[in-house]
Design a protein around this motif. Sequence first.
Motif, mmCIF file in Angstrom:
data_model
loop_
_atom_site.group_PDB
_atom_site.id
_atom_site.type_symbol
_atom_site.label_atom_id
_atom_site.label_comp_id
_atom_site.label_asym_id
_atom_site.label_seq_id
_atom_site.Cartn_x
_atom_site.Cartn_y
_atom_site.Cartn_z
ATOM 1 N N ARG A 28 0.835 -1.210 0.000
ATOM 2 C CA ARG A 28 0.000 0.000 0.000
ATOM 3 C C ARG A 28 0.865 1.253 0.000
ATOM 4 N N ILE A 29 1.944 1.218 0.787
ATOM 5 C CA ILE A 29 2.830 2.377 0.856
ATOM 6 C C ILE A 29 3.451 2.672 -0.508
ATOM 7 N N PHE A 30 3.950 1.631 -1.168
ATOM 8 C CA PHE A 30 4.555 1.849 -2.473
ATOM 9 C C PHE A 30 3.516 2.226 -3.517
ATOM 10 N N GLU A 31 2.312 1.673 -3.404
ATOM 11 C CA GLU A 31 1.232 2.054 -4.317
ATOM 12 C C GLU A 31 0.880 3.530 -4.143
ATOM 13 N N MET A 57 -4.668 7.676 -2.738
ATOM 14 C CA MET A 57 -3.647 8.079 -1.780
ATOM 15 C C MET A 57 -4.221 8.126 -0.369
ATOM 16 N N GLY A 58 -5.416 8.711 -0.223
ATOM 17 C CA GLY A 58 -6.059 8.762 1.083
ATOM 18 C C GLY A 58 -6.386 7.381 1.604
ATOM 19 N N TRP A 59 -6.897 6.519 0.724
ATOM 20 C CA TRP A 59 -7.238 5.166 1.154
ATOM 21 C C TRP A 59 -5.999 4.380 1.537
ATOM 22 N N LEU A 74 -3.159 5.427 2.712
ATOM 23 C CA LEU A 74 -2.664 5.891 4.007
ATOM 24 C C LEU A 74 -3.548 5.382 5.139
ATOM 25 N N ALA A 75 -4.877 5.453 4.940
ATOM 26 C CA ALA A 75 -5.801 4.969 5.974
ATOM 27 C C ALA A 75 -5.638 3.474 6.191
ATOM 28 N N ALA A 76 -5.494 2.723 5.093
ATOM 29 C CA ALA A 76 -5.349 1.277 5.194
ATOM 30 C C ALA A 76 -4.025 0.907 5.848
ATOM 31 N N TYR A 77 -2.973 1.670 5.550
ATOM 32 C CA TYR A 77 -1.675 1.416 6.176
ATOM 33 C C TYR A 77 -1.756 1.637 7.687
ATOM 34 N N GLN A 78 -2.373 2.758 8.103
ATOM 35 C CA GLN A 78 -2.504 3.032 9.529
ATOM 36 C C GLN A 78 -3.384 1.981 10.203
ATOM 37 N N ARG A 79 -4.374 1.483 9.474
ATOM 38 C CA ARG A 79 -5.241 0.434 10.008
ATOM 39 C C ARG A 79 -4.430 -0.842 10.242
ATOM 40 N N ALA A 80 -3.552 -1.186 9.291
ATOM 41 C CA ALA A 80 -2.715 -2.371 9.447
ATOM 42 C C ALA A 80 -1.786 -2.226 10.643
ATOM 43 N N VAL A 81 -1.242 -1.021 10.832
ATOM 44 C CA VAL A 81 -0.388 -0.762 11.986
ATOM 45 C C VAL A 81 -1.189 -0.916 13.272
ATOM 46 N N ARG A 82 -2.419 -0.425 13.272
ATOM 47 C CA ARG A 82 -3.281 -0.523 14.465
ATOM 48 C C ARG A 82 -3.572 -1.977 14.789
ATOM 49 N N PHE A 83 -3.842 -2.786 13.765
ATOM 50 C CA PHE A 83 -4.102 -4.202 13.986
ATOM 51 C C PHE A 83 -2.900 -4.900 14.624
ATOM 52 N N ALA A 84 -1.709 -4.555 14.165
ATOM 53 C CA ALA A 84 -0.508 -5.288 14.568
ATOM 54 C C ALA A 84 -0.018 -4.921 15.964
ATOM 55 N N GLN A 85 -0.467 -3.807 16.509
ATOM 56 C CA GLN A 85 0.059 -3.335 17.783
ATOM 57 C C GLN A 85 -0.659 -3.985 18.956
ATOM 58 N N GLN A 86 -0.447 -5.291 19.126
ATOM 59 C CA GLN A 86 -1.059 -5.999 20.241
ATOM 60 C C GLN A 86 -0.304 -5.767 21.551
ATOM 61 N N ASP A 87 0.956 -5.316 21.480
ATOM 62 C CA ASP A 87 1.732 -5.113 22.688
ATOM 63 C C ASP A 87 1.592 -3.694 23.220
ATOM 64 N N LYS A 88 0.710 -2.893 22.605
ATOM 65 C CA LYS A 88 0.504 -1.525 23.047
ATOM 66 C C LYS A 88 -0.973 -1.291 23.264
ATOM 67 N N LEU A 89 -1.270 -0.178 23.925
ATOM 68 C CA LEU A 89 -2.662 0.209 24.021
ATOM 69 C C LEU A 89 -3.229 0.382 22.624
ATOM 70 N N ASN A 90 -4.463 0.004 22.445
ATOM 71 C CA ASN A 90 -5.076 0.071 21.118
ATOM 72 C C ASN A 90 -5.032 1.487 20.557
ATOM 73 N N THR A 95 6.928 11.638 1.907
ATOM 74 C CA THR A 95 6.711 11.612 3.354
ATOM 75 C C THR A 95 7.655 10.607 3.977
ATOM 76 N N TYR A 96 7.753 10.651 5.317
ATOM 77 C CA TYR A 96 8.661 9.781 6.042
ATOM 78 C C TYR A 96 7.871 8.656 6.690
ATOM 79 N N ILE A 97 8.180 7.421 6.317
ATOM 80 C CA ILE A 97 7.549 6.236 6.883
ATOM 81 C C ILE A 97 8.622 5.454 7.630
ATOM 82 N N LEU A 98 8.348 5.122 8.879
ATOM 83 C CA LEU A 98 9.335 4.401 9.674
ATOM 84 C C LEU A 98 9.599 3.021 9.077
ATOM 85 N N SER A 99 10.859 2.740 8.783
ATOM 86 C CA SER A 99 11.233 1.433 8.241
ATOM 87 C C SER A 99 11.850 0.536 9.303
ATOM 88 N N VAL A 100 12.270 1.129 10.411
ATOM 89 C CA VAL A 100 12.834 0.368 11.529
ATOM 90 C C VAL A 100 12.341 0.991 12.824
#
Length: 398
Positions: A161-164, A202-204, A206-222, A302-307
Amino acid sequence: MTKAVRELLQNGISYDETDRMPSNISITNLDLVMYVVAIIGHFVDLGFDINVAVRYYLAGKIVAFGWTLAFILLPAFVNTAISIRMYSQDKQQNSVSNEFTKRKWLRVVILVLQMAPILRFTDALIYAVKSRRAEHNNDPASQRLYYSLMLKEDSDAALMRIFECFLEAAPQLVLQISILFQGHREFTVHQILSITSSLITMGWCLAAYQRAVRFAQQDKLNVNWLATGMQTLWHYLLTLSRVLSIAVIAFLYPYWTILACSLHILTMTSWIQFYERPVFCAQSRLTEIAFSFALGAVYLFTYILSVEGRTRYRYAIYYTICLTQNIVCGLVWFLFVPEEMKAAAYYYTVLILCILPYVFGIFVMILYYSFFHPTLRKGAKNITVSVKVNDQVLDTVS
């Protein structure tokens, strides 16, 4: 024993369940809709871009046709290469995912047609439906299994999604806006359709990428939807401002724009290679450099965290550089735009949009990190699915 686990055992694979079912793994209607929109939206955006490219070709605008076609094929090639690398890793690890693409002939056809993201979206959708069906059947083990596999597909799709977004939608916006400034009225409707579809894509993305990040963050507050929306808004504002800034310079000085963008990408690529070194494609030096180069092209917008790591200083350096560039682009537009365009209604609007959205986007980012950024959840556990063959762990989905 659940049906899903029995299927794994029948294939010689054992499945270790986690001790506790997380409380937030239900699949909502919105989650399913977003996958369907992803698949349909990909074809719609591609169709509009191909349409405007064909219009340029038929009208003899070969340069515009060539650039439009390049910004269709190059991102597709990058995503296909990344997808092939992912499937190679899955094969090496004997991954149990890739539901839809178990049909190898279909996978080959879709990859040849340069539609790699569709594979991941479809597999993620299938697993999401299966997880929801298991929830309705009161089958928590299968629900956990399919949800974890959906997370794996979704995390792979997030990179695509980011590269798209930043190799296809954003460059298409730059190109079509700069051509629109040239006043080719016979293409206006088709350009606007392409610009609109790229803005939505582009908007979708970014939203989908942030959604994927939200899904993956099980070790943090939602990360709630407000915080996800703020993340999407700040990236969208920054990207929109960058797109317009680059577009006005591309309209005025196209060759200098190519040189400046190339230098920016090379600088960002060097930064990634020396200071970030993402682990994806790290097995080969050549593929590592190629991946860093593609990510450097993303950093044009834009800057996307890679590490993982502290981001304050990286953000400060990057956004200072880009804001300075945007201000320079705005000044060049103000000083050197043709006189007949200074009387146009959009003259000052373009000048403002080169700078103000970027400043506001940085403000939203600071607001997010000050009040909405998730912190570590005490005692939290990741969702983990371990796949074993002959007691050897071959794949772990977290």
